[in-house]
Scaffold this active site. Structure first.
Site, PDB file in Angstrom:
ATOM      1  N   GLY A 200       1.117   1.909   8.816  1.00 28.87           N
ATOM      2  CA  GLY A 200       0.185   2.825   9.454  1.00 28.87           C
ATOM      3  C   GLY A 200       0.844   4.078   9.976  1.00 28.87           C
ATOM      4  O   GLY A 200       1.898   4.485   9.499  1.00 28.87           O
ATOM      5  N   GLN A 225      -5.059  -1.455  -0.369  1.00 30.87           N
ATOM      6  CA  GLN A 225      -4.670  -1.941   0.961  1.00 30.87           C
ATOM      7  C   GLN A 225      -3.543  -1.048   1.477  1.00 30.87           C
ATOM      8  O   GLN A 225      -2.450  -1.062   0.932  1.00 30.87           O
ATOM      9  CB  GLN A 225      -4.171  -3.390   0.884  1.00 30.87           C
ATOM     10  CG  GLN A 225      -5.171  -4.365   0.284  1.00 30.87           C
ATOM     11  CD  GLN A 225      -6.416  -4.488   1.137  1.00 30.87           C
ATOM     12  OE1 GLN A 225      -6.335  -4.715   2.340  1.00 30.87           O
ATOM     13  NE2 GLN A 225      -7.582  -4.296   0.518  1.00 30.87           N
ATOM     14  N   LEU A 226      -3.801  -0.299   2.517  1.00 27.41           N
ATOM     15  CA  LEU A 226      -2.852   0.703   3.013  1.00 27.41           C
ATOM     16  C   LEU A 226      -1.483   0.083   3.320  1.00 27.41           C
ATOM     17  O   LEU A 226      -1.383  -0.869   4.100  1.00 27.41           O
ATOM     18  CB  LEU A 226      -3.421   1.364   4.277  1.00 27.41           C
ATOM     19  CG  LEU A 226      -2.605   2.545   4.820  1.00 27.41           C
ATOM     20  CD1 LEU A 226      -2.629   3.721   3.852  1.00 27.41           C
ATOM     21  CD2 LEU A 226      -3.121   2.964   6.190  1.00 27.41           C
ATOM     22  N   ASP A 227      -0.431   0.637   2.729  1.00 28.05           N
ATOM     23  CA  ASP A 227       0.958   0.216   2.976  1.00 28.05           C
ATOM     24  C   ASP A 227       1.215  -1.242   2.588  1.00 28.05           C
ATOM     25  O   ASP A 227       2.174  -1.848   3.051  1.00 28.05           O
ATOM     26  CB  ASP A 227       1.347   0.433   4.457  1.00 28.05           C
ATOM     27  CG  ASP A 227       1.280   1.894   4.849  1.00 28.05           C
ATOM     28  OD1 ASP A 227       1.481   2.743   3.970  1.00 28.05           O
ATOM     29  OD2 ASP A 227       1.025   2.190   6.024  1.00 28.05           O
ATOM     30  N   GLU A 228       0.362  -1.798   1.737  1.00 26.56           N
ATOM     31  CA  GLU A 228       0.550  -3.191   1.340  1.00 26.56           C
ATOM     32  C   GLU A 228       0.765  -3.378  -0.150  1.00 26.56           C
ATOM     33  O   GLU A 228       0.741  -4.499  -0.652  1.00 26.56           O
ATOM     34  CB  GLU A 228      -0.622  -4.048   1.835  1.00 26.56           C
ATOM     35  CG  GLU A 228      -0.695  -4.063   3.344  1.00 26.56           C
ATOM     36  CD  GLU A 228      -1.557  -5.178   3.898  1.00 26.56           C
ATOM     37  OE1 GLU A 228      -2.122  -5.964   3.110  1.00 26.56           O
ATOM     38  OE2 GLU A 228      -1.662  -5.244   5.141  1.00 26.56           O
TER      39      GLU A 228
END
Lengths: 283, 283, 283, 283
Positions: A200, A225-228
């Site tokens: 994040g 999926q953000l940063d995943e």
């Protein structure tokens, strides 16, 4: 001309290496490099074969038909990179120019064998650096209202320029799921922490507040999926109590440059396979 | 039971990978891992193949005859490790016990899959540590006069115990050329500097005097040129002006342990090939 | 005899360094080392002064009265370590012995200048290693029912042995808040991940599942928030897709040993101050 | 405005820290940071004091007289950096532009607080990069015959521009002893190996031929002994048998950039003292 690269994923089985290398040999090809990996946990097999083009009797036109029986027998998912032309890399950037500068320098000096059809930014501040090296710069400012429209414009630019992959070189906009879905395993991001820690916003601030003794950077494929997404490369460095948030930001820039360029190089050399949201990187 | 490992060096040529992996497949073997390397400068080819024993139709008794045509065709230098029993490792040590303690711990807990027939030392001070873990300890003190005689005694011990390789875990005697010649690529030393810098005696003192900002450790095969054998593993760490010679010695112990155990592990897993006084390590 | 160490935390102000070093000089002391840190964000000041005992006119009996005016003027929180005797370190361990073995080796050889009154474990399996080096071993098995009672027994042992600090060398029981509160900034744990990533159970399995390209270890003070205490030392190493969970566990042991022993050394040398759940480590 | 920095070397003695910090306090100065080091082997003492300018009652005009009694008493060698203006850095470069590009980027974005009066090269090929960022570029080609004359021209340029220090950012000419003597501890070089290994020409080729498993870079002050000046910063990275000389050159560029910029930063922040051909770097 570069090498021909064959990438394969399939259920694990015996005899695949012999079958594939024999196939290449039967068509006059010399295997320069063969690498493989068995994921015992999931019963998956991965392979990368690098073939010397001179002597190899197959072409983009004839390969599929010759290859089909083997691919069917072992249930291959596969792709082949013929290396006829450099991969085409679009760079998306916001205001922080360190990763952009680094990538452009590696491109300009030939260290990174890619073509760069354009650089795109939601700000206009890096136009000068881009135009100095002779590349087109597209300024597509993004607001909540204009986001869908600007993404559509970006997609037209990407298609028009026959872009192969996108590098988010500190591009601070979250791409929509539709955009991401259109570029699967073809968008590489740099995140300025050792993921999964400090995902994040403002990871260096998070790291400072937690009092960690290391900072890091992570390059990964972008998913919805953000940063995943699947991690391609990571690196850390020591810090201590004297380091302010500003020091972390400054020191981290060196990590980010190195980790991002390493991931881009892996991509360009067709060394990355993905499965189970993880990467196999045949270094 | 562990895997069968086949190691090959030969003049570079096309078709070797396919020929070798097909040979294995023809004899019912499943290739678990295949790694190779071409040294373009010297026109040499190196390969390591790991075979799953179940199903493989060849044995130590039948392998050579079946393999000969292929070996002749490509002019292989080769060896095969059948993995029927753990490799037998003799440890030579002087007074500093940190590498010995580390190796014995890795052996005792099963991390390092070797047998240790004995530990040999030119001092008696580490006898207690060795005997505590149930291993024989041989004290062979060395003087200028007794050196030849003691080396002969050591060679009898090594032969009597069917030792495969020797680890010099900070053994401070220089072995004679005859001794070394009898154990080619089978003696692993740890030198407490990043070679080729600071070869010879007291490397931490040399490093301190030169004012370097890193220290290092190097594990290498022993040849008759002191500290000039093929390098297997190296590692460095940062130091600064506050570090005294004693600090370097202390910090260096951690490096030495890690580098030596890494090299030993490579040896045990049959991952090392040598050519041109350099190693190929198939990690 | 070791040095006298003075540690100070206080609101940031001008003149503190001059006032403290002059105080030492006025009492005949030679400042061997002085280190300080200003946390601008929280307006806090930290200082560590190391004094050569010969010539220093103050003693544990006379220091407080002489020091009080200065301490009051700047509102010091402070402590002084007179170094008359080695710190007394209790080690808690479960079944994994690698950190214990490492600490005992450093103690036995004098590298780590501590006394070890005893080792305590909830299992009996490491008794032999501990008793071999001549130390008492206390076996306190823990069940849900016996936990409170066994912690009380442990506290009696700690008090009876005048223990200064506790090292959790892979002790797999969570200590109760009461226990932790009785030993503030005096319990050092090793967690086998780069915190804050992979807190809790089975961090190597978590790391494997996430597909990270680095693994790490973290040493921290224990607080009543699991794995969230102030971090003292951290280190990472590269891994890749070939590493199984078992490889991570094996490679991680080397990291854990080094990170834990580094943290313990910092503690023993009185180099750690805590504020805002973060450490200042005057290396 | 930046801080006032006071750097001291002298024979080791008691009471120096108190005397210096009290001196600063008596003149209204707030000590932001004080660092010191005792070299027990040579009986030398080193100190760096950073003073907050507001409130400090001394100026470049009045400092010397006030300071003289203390300097005489302890036999200080000393210098003070008033920080009234950024240090002036000249960059010398040949054909390889990676270090130049890196330094210019750090200058342009304000990361490196220096002025750059000019870049000088014995080739004309990097003129465009330099002029793009608005800096003067001087082309001084060097032959055996013209060397003395061109060095004289360089010295006029340096003096005319009030240059404080010179960075050799892969400048491939050896400077004459006269030139070096005129700029003591003011010329910073980057050498592309972990010195003292692989001094002289083509260090990556030397490293490749020796078969090392690490490569490195070293930044040092230039003296009249080639590659033997005091080392300021060093770093290494792992390599393996797959790396060709070209790979080493490519990977090494990242090391060189980071090591050189770190050394330059230490210089700019007045953190380096030299004695016995070694550096004290107060990080």
């Amino acid at each position: 001309m570069t090498t021909v690269r064959l990438l394969i994923s399939c259920p694990d089985a015996t005899g695949i290496i012999a079958a594939v290398t024999s196939f290449v040999a039967q068509h006059g090809g010399n295997v320069l490099d063969a690498d493989q990996h068995s994921d015992k946990q999931h019963g998956e097999f991965f392979m990368r074969v690098e073939i010397d083009p001179p002597g190899f009797g197959l072409t983009p036109q004839t390969f599929d038909a010759a290859w089909k029986p083997l691919a069917d027998r072992f249930n291959f998912e596969w792709r082949v990179a013929w290396g006829e032309r450099p991969k085409r890399m679009a760079v998306f950037v916001s205001k922080a120019g360190h990763c952009l500068n680094d990538l452009l320098w590696r491109w300009k000096t030939g260290e990174l064998p890619v073509d760069v059809p354009f650089v795109l930014s939601n700000h206009d501040s890096l136009r000068g650096d881009v135009e100095f090296v002779g590349l087109p710069f597209h300024h597509l400012p993004v607001t909540a209202d204009s986001k869908a429209q600007q993404e559509a414009a970006a997609r037209r630019l990407l298609e028009g320029a026959a872009v192969d992959f996108i590098v988010l070189a500190r591009y601070m906009q979250v791409l929509s799921p539709d955009f991401v879905a259109a570029w699967p395993e073809r968008i590489i991001n740099i995140h300025h922490s050792f993921l999964p820690a400090f995902a994040g916003a403002k990871p260096y601030h998070q790291a400072y507040d937690r009092g960690v003794k290391i900072i890091g950077a992570t390059s990964h494929y972008v998913t919805d999926q953000l940063d995943e997404g699947p991690i391609i490369a990571q690196e850390t460095m020591q810090m201590n109590h004297r380091d302010t948030v500003e020091d972390l930001i400054r020191k981290g820039r060196d990590l980010e440059r190195i980790v991002l360029s390493r991931a881009v190089r892996h991509y360009v050399e067709d060394k990355i396979l993905v499965s189970q949201n993880k990467t196999v990187v045949f270094e």
